[in-house]
Design an enzyme around this catalytic site. Structure first.
Site, PDB file in Angstrom:
ATOM      1  N   ILE B  46      34.713  26.597  30.453  1.00 17.39           N
ATOM      2  CA  ILE B  46      34.758  27.671  29.089  1.00 17.39           C
ATOM      3  C   ILE B  46      36.025  28.173  29.013  1.00 17.39           C
ATOM      4  O   ILE B  46      36.821  27.984  28.080  1.00 17.39           O
ATOM      5  CB  ILE B  46      33.618  28.702  29.129  1.00 17.39           C
ATOM      6  CG1 ILE B  46      32.355  27.774  29.032  1.00 17.39           C
ATOM      7  CG2 ILE B  46      34.063  29.433  28.111  1.00 17.39           C
ATOM      8  CD1 ILE B  46      30.863  28.899  29.253  1.00 17.39           C
ATOM      9  N   ALA B  47      36.550  28.953  29.935  1.00 17.80           N
ATOM     10  CA  ALA B  47      37.716  29.736  29.876  1.00 17.80           C
ATOM     11  C   ALA B  47      38.216  30.200  31.280  1.00 17.80           C
ATOM     12  O   ALA B  47      37.443  30.355  32.228  1.00 17.80           O
ATOM     13  CB  ALA B  47      37.477  30.959  28.793  1.00 17.80           C
ATOM     14  N   ALA B  48      39.276  30.963  31.390  1.00 20.91           N
ATOM     15  CA  ALA B  48      40.042  31.509  32.520  1.00 20.91           C
ATOM     16  C   ALA B  48      40.303  32.817  32.130  1.00 20.91           C
ATOM     17  O   ALA B  48      40.939  33.040  30.925  1.00 20.91           O
ATOM     18  CB  ALA B  48      40.857  30.466  33.155  1.00 20.91           C
ATOM     19  N   GLY B  49      40.491  33.708  33.164  1.00 19.02           N
ATOM     20  CA  GLY B  49      41.014  34.925  32.899  1.00 19.02           C
ATOM     21  C   GLY B  49      41.589  35.402  34.157  1.00 19.02           C
ATOM     22  O   GLY B  49      41.709  34.681  35.163  1.00 19.02           O
ATOM     23  N   THR B  50      42.260  36.772  34.241  1.00 22.00           N
ATOM     24  CA  THR B  50      42.780  37.222  35.480  1.00 22.00           C
ATOM     25  C   THR B  50      41.428  37.169  36.820  1.00 22.00           C
ATOM     26  O   THR B  50      42.039  37.113  37.809  1.00 22.00           O
ATOM     27  CB  THR B  50      43.161  38.547  35.139  1.00 22.00           C
ATOM     28  OG1 THR B  50      42.226  39.229  34.480  1.00 22.00           O
ATOM     29  CG2 THR B  50      44.370  38.601  34.597  1.00 22.00           C
ATOM     30  N   GLY B  52      39.067  35.188  37.242  1.00 24.48           N
ATOM     31  CA  GLY B  52      38.685  34.025  37.660  1.00 24.48           C
ATOM     32  C   GLY B  52      38.338  32.858  36.626  1.00 24.48           C
ATOM     33  O   GLY B  52      38.981  33.052  35.526  1.00 24.48           O
ATOM     34  N   LYS B  71      30.251  32.301  36.182  1.00 24.46           N
ATOM     35  CA  LYS B  71      31.669  32.896  36.797  1.00 24.46           C
ATOM     36  C   LYS B  71      32.102  32.942  37.971  1.00 24.46           C
ATOM     37  O   LYS B  71      31.403  33.405  38.929  1.00 24.46           O
ATOM     38  CB  LYS B  71      31.741  34.526  35.964  1.00 24.46           C
ATOM     39  CG  LYS B  71      32.834  35.245  35.911  1.00 24.46           C
ATOM     40  CD  LYS B  71      32.651  36.510  35.060  1.00 24.46           C
ATOM     41  CE  LYS B  71      33.789  37.454  34.951  1.00 24.46           C
ATOM     42  NZ  LYS B  71      33.559  38.724  34.409  1.00 24.46           N
ATOM     43  N   ASP B 173      37.074  47.820  28.805  1.00 21.43           N
ATOM     44  CA  ASP B 173      37.685  46.744  28.310  1.00 21.43           C
ATOM     45  C   ASP B 173      37.081  45.947  26.991  1.00 21.43           C
ATOM     46  O   ASP B 173      37.041  44.650  27.095  1.00 21.43           O
ATOM     47  CB  ASP B 173      38.030  45.740  29.351  1.00 21.43           C
ATOM     48  CG  ASP B 173      39.135  44.709  29.012  1.00 21.43           C
ATOM     49  OD1 ASP B 173      39.913  44.766  28.144  1.00 21.43           O
ATOM     50  OD2 ASP B 173      39.089  43.327  29.824  1.00 21.43           O
TER      51      ASP B 173
END
Lengths: 283, 402
Positions: B46-50, B52, B71, B173
């Site tokens: 799906i996606a990545a972030g800071t 993981g 996640k 956030d």
């Protein structure tokens, strides 16, 4: 073990959701917080993994005492506050309600619990610093030089990082722990105890510090611990807590006498353990 | 007592061998452990972030039809050295809080799996998120989001925020990408990696995290260098999200000044300027502003006349109550900013006739499913994906150009 893991994860869903509104929670005999980390005296006496593993009750109490001592010594050197110590102690006691002291050394778990609590209580310390302090405390030598390349440093470091996951899993990822110190402060204000006797306040606070060392954490909610601490403070100094002739002030705080007795009994066991005796004399 | 106790039970662990006690234990442990891949089938990335990476997954048990978002956390890193430093602070926070918090409008944590020194948190899957909805309206439909959806989403969002604040948790956030919406139109607030308990904190909020909230959604008191702040920062972010739902673009789209070193936090001059352009100068309604660390820097900014009503009309807003709520959320003074509870009882909602718990009820629009990619379905690897695939990648680039 294998089956309890997943299960416990599922069953502990509503734990401590009410942690912040302690003062308004109606006492319902059991736990106002539906805290499933509370056990009966019988369970704590005879049915812990260490007991089933052939360790005596006294032996277990002493190991717990030693482990928490380790946490307190390391925490003070890392300048960690009392709520971090309390959270680490909770993790420690909960860990050994599911694992035996035969399999995990109390210092190893103590160090790991402190490392996790520092993170969960927003007072994070670097692994390096935790490792060095733990190695010093274990050696009972504050001036020991722990080189970052040394075998000892790496043994502690690998141990803590490996056990971090083991502990997390064992305590079912329950990292939020209600803080009895806040509750104690509220009660002290409510009972106007500070005007009456600062000594009682002080000894209550210290008693609460000491509850970390005993299995009382596994038998009573933070609220009950706080009330027991005030009770103990009053008894120890021979001072009444309120003016009312009715001594049972704690009933107004919705804590039954039996709970206070259980806490005090578990505390007495801890003070009586060999390590406790050296530290405090017999009670 | 509601929950069952974790049972006390003697362990039947094989005796550890003298040579490598942990090795034996690990073997035993790995043998009994349910692996992520045993239990879940990874449907895509799906996606990545800071923090993981996130994967979409289905249970391998064919009786369970639910979908999940897994996640996977990166481990803590210090000094950019590729070395393991224990679980990360954000994983620790999210774990601690998600275990305790349960609410209709929060993403639900199903379980946590530890495997090979990695943490996998398994959440219920949500088909949409606000960023994706905003972008679909903006680039594909080219029309505003219908008012029914906005009202329902905003109400549910406030409901979730209210629950968090009642439990003394600040999210810190909130932004469109972190607000999920299920296919049934239920809003789920996600990503509690920055969230923090603010009940009598012994540690000042500022110590651990010097910077909180993605810049476009950051409240003025934070921009002005507040060391102490309140849950009102979340309400500011809700106000920004509300505005973005109306106009389909961030209301205060400032340019971030990157931190050059970790010690000092720069004054986000451009971001503050963008807020001024819509809301004017804060000095009259917020006299305490003079005491903030960055007040001097703020005074060098060009001032404007407050023009939120003009902005609202330009964004196509017609509902008077809607404007009042927006203005109450975007108050400069955090003490005067509306609370989540008061916002829920705002006349914008109470006077509405068609407020629904399902954001999509009675709507003609059908939003596309979340885009997932299949080029990186290996959940076990640690390497970050080569290109930024997922739903956000394509739009994010397009958005940057606007």
């Amino acid at each position: 073990m294998a089956e309890t893991e997943g299960q416990a994860n599922d069953t502990k869903d509503n734990l401590n959701v009410n942690r912040f509104s302690n003062a308004d929670v109606e006492y319902e005999g059991g736990s106002p917080n539906t805290n499933s980390w509370l056990f009966t005296l019988d369970e704590l006496h005879d049915r812990t993994p260490s007991r089933l593993d052939g360790i005596s009750y006294e032996g277990e109490v002493e190991s717990r005492f030693k482990g928490i001592n380790f946490i307190i010594m390391a925490a003070s050197r890392l300048r960690l506050p009392h709520n971090t110590i309390f959270a680490a102690s909770c993790y420690f006691h909960r860990f050994y309600i599911r694992k035996s002291f035969r399999k995990y050394h109390q210092y190893d778990i103590a160090a790991t619990c402190l490392f996790i609590a520092a993170k969960s209580e927003e007072t994070a310390r670097r692994v390096k610093d935790v490792v060095i302090v733990c190695a010093k405390v274990a050696q009972k030598n504050d001036s020991a030089v722990i080189d970052e390349q040394s075998k000892e440093f790496w043994r502690w470091r690998d141990m803590i990082l490996f056990n971090e996951l083991v502990v997390l899993e064992t305590i079912c990822f329950d990292l939020e722990v209600a803080n009895p110190y806040d509750i104690l402060q509220d009660f002290v204000a409510e009972l106007k105890l500070e005007e009456r006797s600062t000594d009682v306040c002080r000894s209550s606070w210290k008693f609460l510090n000491d509850t970390c060392r005993s299995m009382a954490i596994l038998a009573a909610t933070p609220r009950e611990l706080a009330v027991s601490a005030i009770y103990w403070g009053g008894v120890l100094l021979g001072k009444p807590i309120t003016d009312e002739p009715n001594e049972e002030w704690y009933l107004n705080l919705k804590v039954p006498k039996e709970k206070i007795e259980i806490v005090c009994a578990l505390m007495a066991d801890a003070y009586k353990s060999r390590t406790g005796e050296q530290k405090y004399g017999t009670v | 007592m509601k929950g069952r106790k974790p049972s006390i039970k003697a362990e039947s662990v094989a005796k550890p061998s003298a040579t490598n006690p942990l090795g034996t234990f690990k073997q035993y442990k790995d043998g009994t452990r349910v692996s992520v891949l045993d239990k879940y089938e990874i449907a895509g990335y799906i996606a990545a972030g800071t923090y993981g990476r996130v994967f979409k997954a289905r249970s391998k048990d064919s009786r369970v039809e639910d979908e999940y978002a897994i996640k996977k956390f990166k481990s803590e890193k210090e000094n950019e050295v590729p070395q393991y430093f224990g679980i990360s602070q954000s994983a620790c926070r999210e774990m601690a809080l998600c275990r305790e918090l349960h609410h209709e409008n929060l993403t639900n944590l199903t379980e946590i799996i530890l495997e090979d020194m990695s943490i996998y948190m398994v959440f219920d899957y949500a088909e949409h998120d606000l960023l994706q909805i905003i972008q679909y309206n903006s680039y594909t439909l080219r029309m505003p989001i219908s008012e029914g959806i906005i009202m329902s989403v905003l109400w549910q969002l406030l409901n979730g925020v209210c629950y968090l604040h009642e439990n003394w948790v600040m999210h810190r956030d909130l932004k469109p990408a972190n607000i999920m919406v299920t296919s049934g139109g239920v809003v789920k607030i996600g990503d509690l990696g920055l969230a923090r308990v603010f009940y009598r904190p012994l540690q000042p909020l500022f110590t651990a995290d010097k910077v909180v909230v993605t810049i476009w959604y950051r409240a003025p008191e934070l921009l002005l260098g507040a060391r102490h702040y309140t849950p009102a920062i979340d309400l500011w972010a809700v106000g920004c999200i509300y505005a973005e739902l109306l106009s389909l673009r961030p209301i205060f789209k400032g340019e971030e000044i990157k931190m050059d070193n970790k010690k000092t936090v720069p004054f986000q001059r451009n971001q503050m300027q963008k807020i001024f352009e819509v809301l004017g100068s804060p000095i009259d309604e917020w006299p305490e502003v003079a005491q903030f660390p960055e007040f001097q820097a703020m005074q060098t900014l060009k001032t404007y006349r407050s023009n939120l009503d003009g902005w609202y009309r330009k964004a196509g807003g017609t509902n008077m109550r809607g404007y009042q709520l927006l203005a109450a959320l975007l108050k400069y003074n955090p003490d005067q900013r509306i609370t989540a509870l008061d916002a829920l009882n705002h006349r914008y909602f109470t006077e509405a006739t068609n407020l629904s718990g399902n954001a999509f009820e009675g709507q003609d629009v059908i939003y596309p499913s979340r885009r997932i990619t299949n080029d990186d379905t290996d959940i076990k690897t640690n390497a970050p994906p080569k290109r930024s695939g997922g739903s956000s990648g394509f739009y994010a680039r397009k958005r940057a150009r606007n």
